[in-house]
Scaffold this motif. Structure first.
Motif, short mmCIF file in Angstrom:
data_model
loop_
_atom_site.label_atom_id
_atom_site.label_comp_id
_atom_site.label_asym_id
_atom_site.label_seq_id
_atom_site.Cartn_x
_atom_site.Cartn_y
_atom_site.Cartn_z
N GLY A 174 0.83 -1.20 0.00
CA GLY A 174 0.00 0.00 0.00
C GLY A 174 0.86 1.24 0.00
O GLY A 174 1.92 1.29 0.63
N ALA A 175 0.39 2.26 -0.69
CA ALA A 175 1.14 3.50 -0.77
C ALA A 175 1.04 4.31 0.51
O ALA A 175 1.93 5.10 0.83
CB ALA A 175 0.64 4.34 -1.95
N ARG A 176 -0.04 4.10 1.28
CA ARG A 176 -0.23 4.80 2.54
C ARG A 176 -0.16 3.80 3.69
O ARG A 176 -0.37 2.60 3.51
CB ARG A 176 -1.57 5.54 2.55
CG ARG A 176 -1.65 6.67 1.53
CD ARG A 176 -2.97 7.44 1.67
NE ARG A 176 -4.11 6.67 1.19
CZ ARG A 176 -5.37 7.11 1.26
NH1 ARG A 176 -5.64 8.30 1.81
NH2 ARG A 176 -6.37 6.36 0.80
N THR A 177 0.12 4.29 4.88
CA THR A 177 0.26 3.41 6.04
C THR A 177 -0.79 3.74 7.09
O THR A 177 -1.11 4.91 7.34
CB THR A 177 1.65 3.55 6.68
OG1 THR A 177 1.88 4.92 7.03
CG2 THR A 177 2.74 3.08 5.73
N PRO B 72 -6.36 -5.55 14.65
CA PRO B 72 -6.78 -6.66 13.78
C PRO B 72 -5.79 -7.81 13.81
O PRO B 72 -4.93 -7.93 12.95
CB PRO B 72 -6.85 -6.00 12.39
CG PRO B 72 -5.82 -4.91 12.46
CD PRO B 72 -5.85 -4.40 13.87
N ASP B 73 -5.94 -8.68 14.80
CA ASP B 73 -4.99 -9.78 14.96
C ASP B 73 -5.69 -11.14 14.87
O ASP B 73 -5.19 -12.12 15.40
CB ASP B 73 -4.23 -9.66 16.28
CG ASP B 73 -5.16 -9.62 17.48
OD1 ASP B 73 -6.40 -9.65 17.27
OD2 ASP B 73 -4.66 -9.55 18.62
N SER C 155 -7.07 -1.90 3.65
CA SER C 155 -6.11 -2.43 2.68
C SER C 155 -6.60 -2.21 1.26
O SER C 155 -5.83 -1.84 0.37
CB SER C 155 -5.87 -3.92 2.94
OG SER C 155 -4.99 -4.48 1.99
N LYS C 156 -7.91 -2.41 1.03
CA LYS C 156 -8.49 -2.19 -0.29
C LYS C 156 -8.38 -0.72 -0.71
O LYS C 156 -8.33 -0.42 -1.91
CB LYS C 156 -9.95 -2.62 -0.31
CG LYS C 156 -10.16 -4.11 -0.16
CD LYS C 156 -11.65 -4.43 -0.11
CE LYS C 156 -11.89 -5.91 0.13
NZ LYS C 156 -13.34 -6.21 0.24
N ILE D 102 -1.06 -2.18 6.44
CA ILE D 102 -1.50 -2.34 7.82
C ILE D 102 -0.30 -2.60 8.73
O ILE D 102 0.51 -3.50 8.48
CB ILE D 102 -2.49 -3.51 7.95
CG1 ILE D 102 -3.58 -3.41 6.88
CG2 ILE D 102 -3.09 -3.56 9.34
CD1 ILE D 102 -4.41 -2.16 6.94
N LEU D 103 -0.20 -1.83 9.80
CA LEU D 103 0.86 -1.99 10.79
C LEU D 103 0.24 -2.02 12.18
O LEU D 103 -0.75 -1.34 12.46
CB LEU D 103 1.87 -0.84 10.70
CG LEU D 103 2.59 -0.66 9.36
CD1 LEU D 103 3.35 0.65 9.34
CD2 LEU D 103 3.54 -1.83 9.11
N LEU D 104 0.83 -2.82 13.08
CA LEU D 104 0.41 -2.88 14.48
C LEU D 104 1.57 -2.42 15.35
O LEU D 104 2.71 -2.81 15.12
CB LEU D 104 0.01 -4.31 14.87
CG LEU D 104 -0.91 -5.10 13.95
CD1 LEU D 104 -1.20 -6.47 14.55
CD2 LEU D 104 -2.19 -4.35 13.67
N GLY D 105 1.29 -1.61 16.34
CA GLY D 105 2.35 -1.18 17.24
C GLY D 105 1.98 0.06 18.02
O GLY D 105 0.82 0.51 18.00
#
Length: 552
Positions: A293-296, A308-309, A323-324, A329-332
């Motif tokens: 993805g171009a954006r985070t 979302p785990d 995501s679409k 997608i990042l978790l932290g």
């Protein structure tokens, strides 16, 4: 016979029993079974999933951070490596796709709702499939809640007695009558302190699990029981307050209480061993499609926030939709993280105070997700003086308020309730008039004059005008002539006065501007919520807000 503490106990035990006003119910939402993705954790081969059922007006929530909430219990489970969530779907709909080894469902006390035959069958099949079921009970039977719960429990050899199991007070333990100590030989736990627990009658296949140390009546010493059913285990605990946040001196954090609760859930999940320390957060492998993805977008994982785990009825669908839309997608999270480097930060129902809210506020866009909660002491302020407790640990506000207040709004310290016994709220979206269904959801309060607030924030959805906000989700009301608790009176809820919001005719449930978009109810963005008919409306709103020209 009731002491002051005993009377307070009756009220406290009733807090979670929501009252429905008798009117015609709204149509049932079109629930659909949903497919949830289970990500394999790098930290352990199997992960324990614990789901708190809220389909039967069982109002105690793991998202509620206040006195009568379950956030401390849920967060403690997560620190041990488990994943917790809620489900508003009927048990007969949800359980078939959930149950199996390492799965535990928590059943609270149903209020004005009966277990259907299909629900009872689903629970039994769930146990046969190897899952664990934890049923919570309470003393007395003022509202018939013990009768409703017994319809389930008696299938497995347990029956709640409609009274309290008392201990013998002493000079060393002066509160041991209403706050008796109990031991569990099976779980090797001593010194569990309950609050006016319900005594249980136990027959095979059930066996005693927790017994009072010094019961006034030996026939009422059993306050928790366990039954082996097929490959699964069914447990009953006769004290709801044992799992409540309460204060560090009582509730889930008291003495050996948390160790007992964690050991019990792990036993139900197929792992009877209590780890020698917190496992810490697991690191889950995200689907390949989410890594591009171009954006985070960062899902903030600190403070017990939902991410979302893969947990059932979690935020998997939300992450998939983002995501679409072109997000990676990042978790932290954490106090050292630079949140300005992400295009979007999502903070969903944190269970404790955020570590560094000022750092999160620099994110270009914030998606905030709250949930309804209750405030026992706002509705019944005399309880603060009647309970022999240090209440300074009671949180003043929802943790999400640290991010909402800078934008001129905050979560209500209450829950929205409709005039139907299902407590659904119908919201209308500003564009197109689409209907939204939420169950015991939260709402927002503006912090300034309504005209000023309207210029800063756009209201995307309102609760219908007939909806009320309540501090207390209890059927107890006071007799108008005496002021004392009247359990025979027509039940009513303690209502929060609605402030004037200019031309707004209902409580705001979705608000936003260019930087922030806030949902007051987790269910709107959960897997089951987005899978329903209203999901298209919510997805369209997100897409508009996240578009380059999008605004609140």
């Amino acid at each position: 016979m009731r002491s002051l503490a005993g009377l307070v106990g009756v009220l406290c035990a009733s807090v979670l029993l929501a009252c429905g006003i008798e009117t015609s119910a709204p149509p049932e939402p079109s629930w659909r079974p949903f497919a949830w993705v289970e990500f394999r954790s790098a930290a352990r081969e199997e992960r324990l999933y614990v789901v708190f059922d809220q389909s039967l007006e069982t109002l105690s929530s793991p998202f509620d951070v206040r006195f009568a909430g379950l956030s401390q219990f849920a967060y403690a489970l997560e620190k041990q490596g488990a994943a917790t969530s809620v489900s508003h779907q009927p048990l007969s709909t949800f359980l078939p796709g959930f149950c199996g080894p390492h799965r535990v469902v928590v059943l609270g006390i149903p209020w004005q709702r009966e277990y259907s035959d299909a629900d009872l069958q689903a629970v039994e099949v769930c146990l046969l499939a190897g899952a664990g079921v934890l049923a919570l009970a309470e003393h007395d039977n003022i509202y018939g809640h013990a009768d409703r719960q017994n319809r389930l429990l008696e299938r497995f050899g347990v029956r709640v007695v409609g009274d309290a199991a008392l201990g013998r007070a002493s000079a060393v333990e002066p509160l041991a009558a209403e706050w008796p100590l109990a031991d569990s030989e099976m779980l090797e736990q001593e010194g569990v302190q309950l609050y006016l627990p319900a005594p249980l009658e136990v027959d095979p296949p059930a066996v005693p699990l927790l017994e009072l140390q010094t019961p006034v009546e030996t026939t009422r010493k059993t306050v928790a029981a366990l039954a082996k059913v097929g490959e699964g285990r069914f447990a009953v605990v006769g004290d709801l307050e044992l799992f409540w946040n309460m204060t560090p001196e009582t509730g889930v954090r008291r003495a050996a209480n948390l160790r007992f609760c964690l050991s019990l859930v792990q036993l139900l999940g197929g792992d009877p061993a209590l780890p020698s320390g917190a496992r810490g957060a697991t690191r889950d492998a995200l689907p390949d499609a989410w890594t591009e993805g171009a954006r985070t977008v960062l899902f903030e994982s600190g403070s017990g926030s939902m991410v979302p785990d893969g947990r059932p009825n979690g935020l998997t669908r939300l992450a998939g939709e983002l995501s679409k839309l072109g997000f990676r997608i990042l978790l932290g999270g954490g106090p050292e993280l630079d949140y300005s480097g992400f295009d979007l930060v999502v903070v969903a129902v944190p269970k404790e105070e955020l570590a560094a809210p000022e750092r999160i506020l620099v994110a270009p866009k914030l998606l905030l997700i709250g949930d309804g909660q209750q405030n026992l002491f706002a509705a019944e302020p005399e309880l603060a003086g009647a309970l022999p407790l240090d209440l300074e640990a009671e949180p003043e506000r929802h943790p999400l308020d640290a991010l909402a207040k800078p934008f001129g709004f905050q979560l209500l310290d209450a829950t929205l309730l409709s005039s139907s016994d299902r407590s659904f709220v119908r919201g209308r979206e500003a564009r197109g008039g689409a209907r939204l269904w939420i169950l015991r959801g939260g709402a927002f309060r503006f912090l300034s004059d309504s005209r000023q607030a309207a210029r800063r924030l756009r209201v995307h959805a309102l609760a219908d005008p007939e909806v009320q906000a309540s501090w207390l989700l209890s059927p107890v009301q006071r007799a108008s002539d005496t002021g004392v608790l009247d359990y025979e009176a027509t039940p009513d809820r303690t209502r929060m006065p609605r402030p004037g919001y200019g031309d707004l005719s209902g409580w705001p449930v979705i608000v936003g501007n260019e930087q922030v978009l806030a949902f007051s109810d987790f269910e709107l963005l959960s897997d089951s919520g987005l899978a329903g008919g209203q999901g298209a409306s919510v997805r369209a709103l997100l897409a508009r807000w996240l578009s380059p020209e999008g605004a609140g």
